[in-house]
Design an enzyme around this catalytic site. Structure first.
Site, PDB file in Angstrom:
ATOM      1  N   SER A  46       0.823  -1.208   0.000  1.00 25.58           N
ATOM      2  CA  SER A  46       0.000   0.000   0.000  1.00 25.58           C
ATOM      3  C   SER A  46       0.852   1.251   0.000  1.00 25.58           C
ATOM      4  O   SER A  46       1.951   1.274   0.543  1.00 25.58           O
ATOM      5  CB  SER A  46      -0.931   0.044   1.215  1.00 25.58           C
ATOM      6  OG  SER A  46      -1.671   1.251   1.188  1.00 25.58           O
ATOM      7  N   LYS A  66      -4.425  -6.635   3.565  1.00 24.18           N
ATOM      8  CA  LYS A  66      -4.423  -5.516   2.614  1.00 24.18           C
ATOM      9  C   LYS A  66      -5.846  -5.177   2.181  1.00 24.18           C
ATOM     10  O   LYS A  66      -6.220  -4.006   2.052  1.00 24.18           O
ATOM     11  CB  LYS A  66      -3.568  -5.855   1.383  1.00 24.18           C
ATOM     12  CG  LYS A  66      -3.681  -4.859   0.219  1.00 24.18           C
ATOM     13  CD  LYS A  66      -3.018  -3.549   0.562  1.00 24.18           C
ATOM     14  CE  LYS A  66      -3.302  -2.347  -0.312  1.00 24.18           C
ATOM     15  NZ  LYS A  66      -3.487  -2.410  -1.711  1.00 24.18           N
ATOM     16  N   HIS A  79      -7.428  -3.309   4.947  1.00 23.16           N
ATOM     17  CA  HIS A  79      -6.835  -1.955   4.915  1.00 23.16           C
ATOM     18  C   HIS A  79      -7.616  -1.083   3.932  1.00 23.16           C
ATOM     19  O   HIS A  79      -7.992   0.044   4.239  1.00 23.16           O
ATOM     20  CB  HIS A  79      -5.360  -2.034   4.500  1.00 23.16           C
ATOM     21  CG  HIS A  79      -4.779  -0.715   4.066  1.00 23.16           C
ATOM     22  ND1 HIS A  79      -5.047  -0.156   2.827  1.00 23.16           N
ATOM     23  CD2 HIS A  79      -3.975   0.166   4.710  1.00 23.16           C
ATOM     24  CE1 HIS A  79      -4.422   1.021   2.732  1.00 23.16           C
ATOM     25  NE2 HIS A  79      -3.767   1.236   3.853  1.00 23.16           N
ATOM     26  N   ASN A  80      -7.869  -1.611   2.754  1.00 22.30           N
ATOM     27  CA  ASN A  80      -8.577  -0.823   1.751  1.00 22.30           C
ATOM     28  C   ASN A  80     -10.023  -0.551   2.161  1.00 22.30           C
ATOM     29  O   ASN A  80     -10.546   0.523   1.887  1.00 22.30           O
ATOM     30  CB  ASN A  80      -8.525  -1.518   0.393  1.00 22.30           C
ATOM     31  CG  ASN A  80      -7.156  -1.397  -0.260  1.00 22.30           C
ATOM     32  OD1 ASN A  80      -6.151  -1.280   0.433  1.00 22.30           O
ATOM     33  ND2 ASN A  80      -7.104  -1.423  -1.572  1.00 22.30           N
ATOM     34  N   GLU A  89      -9.885   2.181   4.494  1.00 17.20           N
ATOM     35  CA  GLU A  89      -9.602   3.388   3.696  1.00 17.20           C
ATOM     36  C   GLU A  89     -10.904   3.956   3.103  1.00 17.20           C
ATOM     37  O   GLU A  89     -11.147   5.161   3.165  1.00 17.20           O
ATOM     38  CB  GLU A  89      -8.603   3.006   2.593  1.00 17.20           C
ATOM     39  CG  GLU A  89      -8.345   4.040   1.525  1.00 17.20           C
ATOM     40  CD  GLU A  89      -7.517   3.429   0.369  1.00 17.20           C
ATOM     41  OE1 GLU A  89      -6.509   2.743   0.633  1.00 17.20           O
ATOM     42  OE2 GLU A  89      -7.893   3.644  -0.795  1.00 17.20           O
TER      43      GLU A  89
HETATM   44  P1  NBP Z   1      -1.558  -2.527 -13.849  1.00 16.43           P
HETATM   45  O1  NBP Z   1      -2.477  -3.119 -12.863  1.00 16.43           O
HETATM   46  O2  NBP Z   1      -2.095  -1.513 -14.772  1.00 16.43           O
HETATM   47  O3  NBP Z   1      -0.909  -3.718 -14.707  1.00 16.43           O
HETATM   48  C1  NBP Z   1      -0.040  -3.449 -15.789  1.00 16.43           C
HETATM   49  C2  NBP Z   1       1.055  -4.483 -15.845  1.00 16.43           C
HETATM   50  O4  NBP Z   1       0.510  -5.805 -15.996  1.00 16.43           O
HETATM   51  C3  NBP Z   1       1.949  -4.267 -17.045  1.00 16.43           C
HETATM   52  O5  NBP Z   1       3.255  -4.565 -16.682  1.00 16.43           O
HETATM   53  C4  NBP Z   1       1.397  -5.268 -18.050  1.00 16.43           C
HETATM   54  O6  NBP Z   1       2.331  -5.634 -19.029  1.00 16.43           O
HETATM   55  C5  NBP Z   1       1.122  -6.424 -17.149  1.00 16.43           C
HETATM   56  N1  NBP Z   1       0.238  -7.455 -17.716  1.00 16.43           N
HETATM   57  C6  NBP Z   1      -1.076  -7.423 -18.021  1.00 16.43           C
HETATM   58 BR1  NBP Z   1      -2.143  -5.964 -17.904  1.00 16.43          BR
HETATM   59  N2  NBP Z   1      -1.541  -8.576 -18.493  1.00 16.43           N
HETATM   60  C7  NBP Z   1      -0.490  -9.394 -18.513  1.00 16.43           C
HETATM   61  C8  NBP Z   1      -0.328 -10.743 -18.888  1.00 16.43           C
HETATM   62  N3  NBP Z   1      -1.354 -11.476 -19.335  1.00 16.43           N
HETATM   63  N4  NBP Z   1       0.900 -11.290 -18.797  1.00 16.43           N
HETATM   64  C9  NBP Z   1       1.938 -10.568 -18.351  1.00 16.43           C
HETATM   65  N5  NBP Z   1       1.842  -9.289 -17.953  1.00 16.43           N
HETATM   66  C10 NBP Z   1       0.636  -8.705 -18.022  1.00 16.43           C
HETATM   67  O7  NBP Z   1      -0.254  -1.937 -13.125  1.00 16.43           O
HETATM   68  P2  NBP Z   1      -0.074  -1.129 -11.751  1.00 16.43           P
HETATM   69  O8  NBP Z   1      -1.054  -0.031 -11.622  1.00 16.43           O
HETATM   70  O9  NBP Z   1       1.354  -0.845 -11.680  1.00 16.43           O
HETATM   71  O10 NBP Z   1      -0.435  -2.193 -10.633  1.00 16.43           O
HETATM   72  C11 NBP Z   1       0.246  -3.426 -10.493  1.00 16.43           C
HETATM   73  C12 NBP Z   1      -0.400  -4.218  -9.378  1.00 16.43           C
HETATM   74  O11 NBP Z   1      -0.253  -3.503  -8.161  1.00 16.43           O
HETATM   75  C13 NBP Z   1      -1.892  -4.435  -9.560  1.00 16.43           C
HETATM   76  O12 NBP Z   1      -2.235  -5.712  -9.086  1.00 16.43           O
HETATM   77  C14 NBP Z   1      -2.505  -3.383  -8.696  1.00 16.43           C
HETATM   78  O13 NBP Z   1      -3.794  -3.719  -8.259  1.00 16.43           O
HETATM   79  C15 NBP Z   1      -1.518  -3.315  -7.556  1.00 16.43           C
HETATM   80  N6  NBP Z   1      -1.488  -2.074  -6.802  1.00 16.43           N
HETATM   81  C16 NBP Z   1      -1.607  -0.882  -7.420  1.00 16.43           C
HETATM   82  C17 NBP Z   1      -1.555   0.293  -6.698  1.00 16.43           C
HETATM   83  C18 NBP Z   1      -1.648   1.610  -7.376  1.00 16.43           C
HETATM   84  O14 NBP Z   1      -1.690   2.625  -6.671  1.00 16.43           O
HETATM   85  N7  NBP Z   1      -1.660   1.661  -8.687  1.00 16.43           N
HETATM   86  C19 NBP Z   1      -1.375   0.236  -5.316  1.00 16.43           C
HETATM   87  C20 NBP Z   1      -1.217  -0.986  -4.708  1.00 16.43           C
HETATM   88  C21 NBP Z   1      -1.287  -2.135  -5.454  1.00 16.43           C
HETATM   89  P3  NBP Z   1       2.412  -4.806 -20.411  1.00 16.43           P
HETATM   90  O15 NBP Z   1       3.312  -3.643 -20.116  1.00 16.43           O
HETATM   91  O16 NBP Z   1       3.035  -5.779 -21.354  1.00 16.43           O
HETATM   92  O17 NBP Z   1       1.034  -4.415 -20.782  1.00 16.43           O
END
Ligand code: NBP
Length: 477
Positions: free
Chosen positions: A128, A183, A186-187, A190
């Site tokens: 988080s 987690k 937590h959300n 939130e």
């Molecule tokens: P995203 O949730 O938008 O995911 C994008 C990533 O997933 C890219 O690297 C993409 O590769 C890859 N991907 C996908 Br989509 N499908 C795929 C597949 N079939 N095989 C391999 N790779 C694949 O990214 P994020 O916002 O950085 O979040 C990442 C994780 O962290 C998520 O689970 C999210 O819920 C969690 N999270 C996010 C936050 C936040 O604030 N954003 C906070 C806490 C946790 P590509 O580049 O080739 O498309």
């Protein structure tokens, strides 16, 4: 050279987490489905530390020192399974796959079970703090085996946020899905925090008549006291922001439809399954849903409401103080409910989660970070098996001292027609817990009447049924 850790999935979260590891002196192997992102990271941030850019899964796995530590940071759900399917066959017994995405804990339990057959440690890990947290220090909630934590813990402790007392905001939460469960809650908390803050804002605006800029100042003042928290701080920032295009307060040009990604909803769904009353969190999720029903809201515009009454300046100031009390009291209740859910999950799945440690690792890095969490930790430190936060003496005293103002705020909200589902649900929970007798006795009577569901008596052991359709005599069931 080989990497101590690898990150696959280099969108905002994965990229920043990888940089965080590198900035802390670890060699980080990089991989992404679309290789261009890997290159871009190295070009832009390669100077920050040691990176090993890889293109194929084989190269990636080969770049990791053994036992391997492979972090998956992809979109939660099917992509996570796809990535596991790709990498697991290339790994060896003792290796670790760390899923830092927002997975549902039931998926994490399944994946952990499946990979255990291959002697691979699957470490479902809640992260988080958003984009910034991932880079500068998130709150980290790892599940999985104790053995994996022994290897991984020191690294996570290094990259995590630090609480004010310097302790890292990470702990081994418990086995398999415990980290993702925590987690999730937590959300949920939130969501509740945000809803309560939103209600406080609405009351200050519609009942007390303050402008967004004035309310920003009020929140800033609150942020120096017991409500000191990240969410209160950013609320003041958002409220004082003025839209450049129109010169209007930013909050007045944004559509009032709140969106959600699902973790708040999961918290409520699981709470229903576990039988834990998380009414405050549920109201927060419902409030977001309700805001999105624009057709329904448009069709209800003609419904009658009360006539507004303007407050004098002195009355408004006094009311603002009461709202602070109501917000604080309601916040105690939502954390009480959230921690109850963590305790219930821990019990159901045999996780043995230390609630005090959970409060401790939420003190920094995460979205709900707040001075308040130190007090929750202290409550559980005093008594680890505290039945409820409300049974802690300090919280009980504080909420008791706030209750008159809390009730006054809800009277005003009701009279002026301002919806306060979060504040109201919290007070109802508080009063229900306090109550000597609940009308549940009547509910039992009704159930016995129409369905012969039986009831228990206050004065005798056993189950009983009244012959409602006959002479209404009582029989032992
Ligand atoms: P995203 O949730 O938008 O995911 C994008 C990533 O997933 C890219 O690297 C993409 O590769 C890859 N991907 C996908 Br989509 N499908 C795929 C597949 N079939 N095989 C391999 N790779 C694949 O990214 P994020 O916002 O950085 O979040 C990442 C994780 O962290 C998520 O689970 C999210 O819920 C969690 N999270 C996010 C936050 C936040 O604030 N954003 C906070 C806490 C946790 P590509 O580049 O080739 O498309």
């Amino acid at each position: 050279t080989s990497a101590q850790i690898g990150v696959t999935g280099l969108a905002v979260m994965g990229r920043n987490l990888a940089r965080n590891f590198a900035r802390n002196g670890y060699t980080v192997a990089l991989h992404n489905r679309t290789a261009a992102k890997t290159q871009a990271l190295v070009e832009e941030f390669g100077h920050e530390g040691e990176f090993i850019a890889t293109e194929t899964a084989k190269e990636f796995v080969a770049a990791l020192e053994r036992p391997r530590r492979l972090v998956i940071m992809v979109k939660a759900g099917e992509p996570t399974d796809a990535v596991i399917k790709e990498f697991a066959p290339l790994m060896e017994p003792g290796d670790m796959i760390i899923d830092g995405g927002n997975a549902h804990f039931a998926d994490t339990r399944r994946r952990e079970r499946e990979l255990r057959e291959q002697d691979i440690h699957f470490v479902g890990t809640g992260v988080s703090g958003g984009e910034e947290g991932a880079l500068l220090g998130p709150s980290i909630m790892p599940g999985g085996s104790q053995e994996s934590y022994a290897s991984l813990g020191p690294m996570l402790e290094k990259i995590s946020a630090k609480a004010k007392d310097g302790s890292p905001c990470v702990t081994h939460v418990g086995p398999d899905g415990a980290g993702h469960f925590v987690k999730m809650v937590h959300n949920g908390i939130e969501y509740a925090d945000m809803q309560l803050i939103a209600e406080a804002y609405q009351l200050l605006r519609d009942v007390a008549g303050y402008s967004p800029a004035q309310i920003a100042d009020i929140f800033r003042t609150w942020n120096t006291g017991r409500l000191d928290s990240y969410l209160i701080e950013i609320t003041a920032e958002v409220l004082k922001h003025v839209d450049a295009a129109t010169g209007k307060p930013f909050v007045d040009v944004v559509q009032d439809r709140a969106e959600q990604k699902g973790t708040g909803r999961w918290t409520v769904q699981i709470a229903l399954d576990l039988g834990v009353p998380v009414s405050g969190i549920a109201e927060a999720v419902f409030a977001r849903s309700l805001s999105g029903h624009t057709e329904l809201r448009a069709a209800s515009k003609e419904l009658a409401g009360p006539t507004a009454r303007a407050l004098s300046e002195a009355e408004a100031g006094a009311f603002a103080d009461q709202v602070e009390q109501a917000l604080y009291a309601s916040k105690i209740v939502s954390y009480t409910q959230g921690f109850h859910e963590v305790a219930a999950g821990s019990e159901e799945y045999g996780w043995d989660i230390d609630l005090g440690s959970v409060a401790a690792i939420w003190r920094g890095g995460c979205i709900i970070r707040a001075a308040f969490l130190d007090r929750i930790r202290a409550a559980y430190d005093t008594r680890a098996d505290l039945p409820s936060l409300l049974s802690d003496k300090t919280f009980a005293q504080e909420i008791g001292a706030a209750q008159d103002d809390w009730r006054a705020v809800l009277v005003a909200a009701t009279q002026q027609g301002v919806p306060t589902p979060g504040f109201s649900a919290a007070l109802a929970y508080y009063d229900a817990l306090r109550a000597d007798r609940l009308p549940a006795a009547l509910t039992q009577g009704q159930r016995d009447f129409f369905g012969a569901h039986t009831y228990r008596r206050t004065d005798r052991e056993g189950s009983f049924h009244t012959l409602w359709g006959a002479d209404r005599s009582e029989v032992q069931a």
